[in-house]
Design a protein around this motif. Structure first.
Motif, PDB file in Angstrom:
ATOM      1  N   ILE A  83       0.841  -1.196   0.000  1.00  0.00           N
ATOM      2  CA  ILE A  83       0.000   0.000   0.000  1.00  0.00           C
ATOM      3  C   ILE A  83       0.880   1.250   0.000  1.00  0.00           C
ATOM      4  O   ILE A  83       1.666   1.461   0.927  1.00  0.00           O
ATOM      5  N   GLY A  84       0.733   2.060  -1.074  1.00  0.00           N
ATOM      6  CA  GLY A  84       1.425   3.343  -1.142  1.00  0.00           C
ATOM      7  C   GLY A  84       2.920   3.244  -0.934  1.00  0.00           C
ATOM      8  O   GLY A  84       3.626   2.500  -1.613  1.00  0.00           O
ATOM      9  N   SER A  85       3.433   3.994   0.025  1.00  0.00           N
ATOM     10  CA  SER A  85       4.872   4.105   0.263  1.00  0.00           C
ATOM     11  C   SER A  85       5.490   2.860   0.877  1.00  0.00           C
ATOM     12  O   SER A  85       6.687   2.841   1.166  1.00  0.00           O
ATOM     13  N   GLU A  86       4.694   1.792   1.081  1.00  0.00           N
ATOM     14  CA  GLU A  86       5.272   0.532   1.537  1.00  0.00           C
ATOM     15  C   GLU A  86       6.216  -0.041   0.483  1.00  0.00           C
ATOM     16  O   GLU A  86       7.043  -0.904   0.776  1.00  0.00           O
ATOM     17  N   ASN A  87       6.073   0.408  -0.769  1.00  0.00           N
ATOM     18  CA  ASN A  87       7.054   0.060  -1.792  1.00  0.00           C
ATOM     19  C   ASN A  87       7.594   1.360  -2.384  1.00  0.00           C
ATOM     20  O   ASN A  87       6.855   2.312  -2.597  1.00  0.00           O
ATOM     21  N   ASN A  88       8.900   1.399  -2.596  1.00  0.00           N
ATOM     22  CA  ASN A  88       9.546   2.629  -3.057  1.00  0.00           C
ATOM     23  C   ASN A  88       9.132   3.010  -4.472  1.00  0.00           C
ATOM     24  O   ASN A  88       9.025   4.188  -4.799  1.00  0.00           O
ATOM     25  N   LEU A  89       8.907   2.014  -5.312  1.00  0.00           N
ATOM     26  CA  LEU A  89       8.628   2.296  -6.722  1.00  0.00           C
ATOM     27  C   LEU A  89       7.387   3.155  -6.900  1.00  0.00           C
ATOM     28  O   LEU A  89       7.374   4.092  -7.689  1.00  0.00           O
ATOM     29  N   PHE A  90       6.313   2.837  -6.160  1.00  0.00           N
ATOM     30  CA  PHE A  90       5.044   3.546  -6.347  1.00  0.00           C
ATOM     31  C   PHE A  90       4.752   4.544  -5.220  1.00  0.00           C
ATOM     32  O   PHE A  90       3.619   4.956  -5.028  1.00  0.00           O
ATOM     33  N   SER A  91       5.789   4.931  -4.478  1.00  0.00           N
ATOM     34  CA  SER A  91       5.562   5.850  -3.365  1.00  0.00           C
ATOM     35  C   SER A  91       5.154   7.238  -3.844  1.00  0.00           C
ATOM     36  O   SER A  91       4.373   7.921  -3.188  1.00  0.00           O
ATOM     37  N   LEU A  92       5.653   7.654  -5.012  1.00  0.00           N
ATOM     38  CA  LEU A  92       5.323   8.995  -5.493  1.00  0.00           C
ATOM     39  C   LEU A  92       3.876   9.083  -5.940  1.00  0.00           C
ATOM     40  O   LEU A  92       3.204  10.099  -5.709  1.00  0.00           O
ATOM     41  N   SER A  93       3.382   8.054  -6.596  1.00  0.00           N
ATOM     42  CA  SER A  93       2.003   8.092  -7.080  1.00  0.00           C
ATOM     43  C   SER A  93       1.013   7.630  -6.024  1.00  0.00           C
ATOM     44  O   SER A  93      -0.197   7.764  -6.202  1.00  0.00           O
ATOM     45  N   GLY A  94       1.504   7.085  -4.901  1.00  0.00           N
ATOM     46  CA  GLY A  94       0.601   6.606  -3.866  1.00  0.00           C
ATOM     47  C   GLY A  94      -0.271   5.472  -4.360  1.00  0.00           C
ATOM     48  O   GLY A  94      -1.483   5.482  -4.182  1.00  0.00           O
ATOM     49  N   SER A  95       0.332   4.483  -4.999  1.00  0.00           N
ATOM     50  CA  SER A  95      -0.428   3.389  -5.600  1.00  0.00           C
ATOM     51  C   SER A  95      -0.265   2.110  -4.791  1.00  0.00           C
ATOM     52  O   SER A  95       0.666   1.964  -4.005  1.00  0.00           O
ATOM     53  N   SER A  96      -1.184   1.184  -5.004  1.00  0.00           N
ATOM     54  CA  SER A  96      -1.149  -0.102  -4.316  1.00  0.00           C
ATOM     55  C   SER A  96      -0.894  -1.232  -5.302  1.00  0.00           C
ATOM     56  O   SER A  96      -1.232  -1.140  -6.484  1.00  0.00           O
ATOM     57  N   VAL A  97      -0.298  -2.301  -4.800  1.00  0.00           N
ATOM     58  CA  VAL A  97      -0.011  -3.498  -5.587  1.00  0.00           C
ATOM     59  C   VAL A  97      -0.567  -4.702  -4.837  1.00  0.00           C
ATOM     60  O   VAL A  97      -0.344  -4.845  -3.631  1.00  0.00           O
ATOM     61  N   ILE A  98      -1.317  -5.537  -5.537  1.00  0.00           N
ATOM     62  CA  ILE A  98      -1.813  -6.797  -4.980  1.00  0.00           C
ATOM     63  C   ILE A  98      -1.265  -7.901  -5.880  1.00  0.00           C
ATOM     64  O   ILE A  98      -1.510  -7.894  -7.083  1.00  0.00           O
ATOM     65  N   ALA A  99      -0.508  -8.833  -5.306  1.00  0.00           N
ATOM     66  CA  ALA A  99       0.145  -9.856  -6.122  1.00  0.00           C
ATOM     67  C   ALA A  99       0.112 -11.205  -5.426  1.00  0.00           C
ATOM     68  O   ALA A  99       0.168 -11.284  -4.196  1.00  0.00           O
ATOM     69  N   ALA A 100       0.010 -12.269  -6.236  1.00  0.00           N
ATOM     70  CA  ALA A 100      -0.024 -13.636  -5.692  1.00  0.00           C
ATOM     71  C   ALA A 100       0.824 -14.539  -6.583  1.00  0.00           C
ATOM     72  O   ALA A 100       0.808 -14.413  -7.806  1.00  0.00           O
ATOM     73  N   PRO A 101       1.576 -15.475  -5.988  1.00  0.00           N
ATOM     74  CA  PRO A 101       2.405 -16.391  -6.787  1.00  0.00           C
ATOM     75  C   PRO A 101       1.589 -17.522  -7.386  1.00  0.00           C
ATOM     76  O   PRO A 101       0.553 -17.916  -6.846  1.00  0.00           O
ATOM     77  N   TYR A 102       2.041 -18.050  -8.511  1.00  0.00           N
ATOM     78  CA  TYR A 102       1.446 -19.266  -9.068  1.00  0.00           C
ATOM     79  C   TYR A 102       2.546 -20.313  -9.228  1.00  0.00           C
ATOM     80  O   TYR A 102       3.728 -19.986  -9.272  1.00  0.00           O
ATOM     81  N   ARG A 103       2.142 -21.595  -9.315  1.00  0.00           N
ATOM     82  CA  ARG A 103       3.088 -22.700  -9.189  1.00  0.00           C
ATOM     83  C   ARG A 103       3.030 -23.649 -10.375  1.00  0.00           C
ATOM     84  O   ARG A 103       2.040 -23.687 -11.107  1.00  0.00           O
ATOM     85  N   ASP A 104       4.094 -24.450 -10.518  1.00  0.00           N
ATOM     86  CA  ASP A 104       4.116 -25.460 -11.564  1.00  0.00           C
ATOM     87  C   ASP A 104       3.585 -26.785 -11.018  1.00  0.00           C
ATOM     88  O   ASP A 104       3.104 -26.851  -9.883  1.00  0.00           O
TER      89      ASP A 104
END
Length: 347
Positions: free
Chosen positions: A288-309
């Motif tokens: 959420i927001g500044s929890e990641n440096n890449l999207f801290s300026l835009s204040g954006s969120s990322v939701i991600a999940a791994p997938y498996r073989d």
């Protein structure tokens, strides 16, 4: 100031905080005490609600963008809500069908990943991203066609039905029969192997004098396979779809943030590094927001999940990128379902 745990909020404070966050995520607008007082079930005066909201602001969970514009959740407040109060809603049958149908009829794995990302992007109204598994193609057929005295076209058909062409520099002394011989050798002796496995087999057969090839053909086979193996290591590892979804009707009120986010989405290498970090969590991860440096300026969120073989090993990550004002309760399960669908595809 450290964010208080959810257990330290009393029932009234917790209820008001939850209503503020949910109202903000739905409308995108700051929420005022008068608006809250009209919501059934609170049974509190605007003055009482203002006092509670002031306490929440002092705790770092709410913020007031303007003097009298109401309040909205801070990034810390959103984190507290997502971790401790959010009630996730499973994807609807229609949403599940939309994702699965895109994956099912997409041919090679890269096409399926792109289709799944596009479907997820459309359903979430965010930009969709997916990490492509780093895997080598499995050979099925191989051939060479001369283009000029010093150049030939190498044509590889993969076991998954994919067809790829590459230009190969050749000696002018290489005959047409050597080109045919090299292609036939790969198709007959190396079919069913990955590129690296094929190179190892070729070298072993040449050392053991089991390769029925002259020197020119052997060099042609080795150079062709080596070129493809190097090319595989340089393939893009990230697919991004649906950036246009970020330009919705609410974007006009926050054009600077949207422009910043679109600029950040151009940095594929950094996005790949961020998305790939979701592997460590073994499950759906939310930034959420500044929890990641890449999207801290835009204040954006990322939701991600791994997938498996098929062996249960994590081979990639799928997710969405959008504003912090996301419907987390709906989108988190949707990302998780997409990851599960991709895992089924990989088996």
């Amino acid at each position: 100031m450290a964010t208080p745990p959810i257990s330290e909020l009393n029932d009234r404070t917790r209820t008001i905080f939850k209503v503020v966050v949910e109202s903000y995520l739905e409308s995108g607008a700051p929420v005022g005490s008068r608006t809250l007082s009209k919501i059934g079930g609170l049974n509190l005066s605007p003055a009482s609600i203002r006092n509670v909201m002031q306490d929440l602001e002092e705790a770092g969970l709410l913020a007031s963008p303007h003097t009298s514009a109401g309040r909205l959740p801070t990034e810390s407040g959103l984190r507290l809500f997502v971790d401790g109060m959010m009630q996730a809603a499973a994807p609807t049958a229609e949403e599940r069908r939309a994702i699965e149908s895109q994956i099912a009829g997409s041919g090679p794995i890269e096409n399926a990943l792109a289709a799944a990302t596009a479907a997820l992007s459309g359903l979430s109204a965010c930009a969709g991203v997916v990490m492509v598994p780093k895997r080598e193609a499995v050979l099925k057929q191989f051939s060479f066609a001369r283009l000029s005295a010093g150049q030939a076209l190498a044509i590889m058909v993969g076991a998954d039905g994919s067809v790829e062409n590459r230009l190969v520099e050749i000696s002018s002394a290489v005959s047409d029969s050597a080109l045919v011989e090299a292609g036939n050798y790969i198709s007959a002796r190396l079919s069913g192997l990955t590129l690296s496995e094929a190179l190892l087999r070729l070298d072993a057969e040449i050392r053991g004098q089991k390769a029925a090839l002259d020197q020119a053909s052997a060099d042609l086979v080795r150079n062709g396979l080596a070129m493809w193996s190097l090319d595989a290591n340089e393939r893009p590892v990230l697919i991004v779809r649906g950036q246009s979804n970020l330009l919705d009707e609410t974007a006009a009120a926050d054009l600077d943030r949207v422009r910043q986010l679109l600029d950040e989405l151009e940095n594929k290498e950094e996005i790949a590094r961020l998305i790939d970090s979701a592997r460590e969590a073994q499950a759906t991860r939310i930034f959420i927001g500044s929890e990641n440096n890449l999207f801290s300026l835009s204040g954006s969120s990322v939701i991600a999940a791994p997938y498996r073989d098929a062996g249960g090993q994590i081979v990639g990550v799928v997710g969405v990128i959008g504003p912090t004002r996301l419907n987390y309760a709906r989108i988190v399960p949707m990302v998780d379902f997409t990851a599960q669908a991709l895992s089924r595809l990989m088996k």
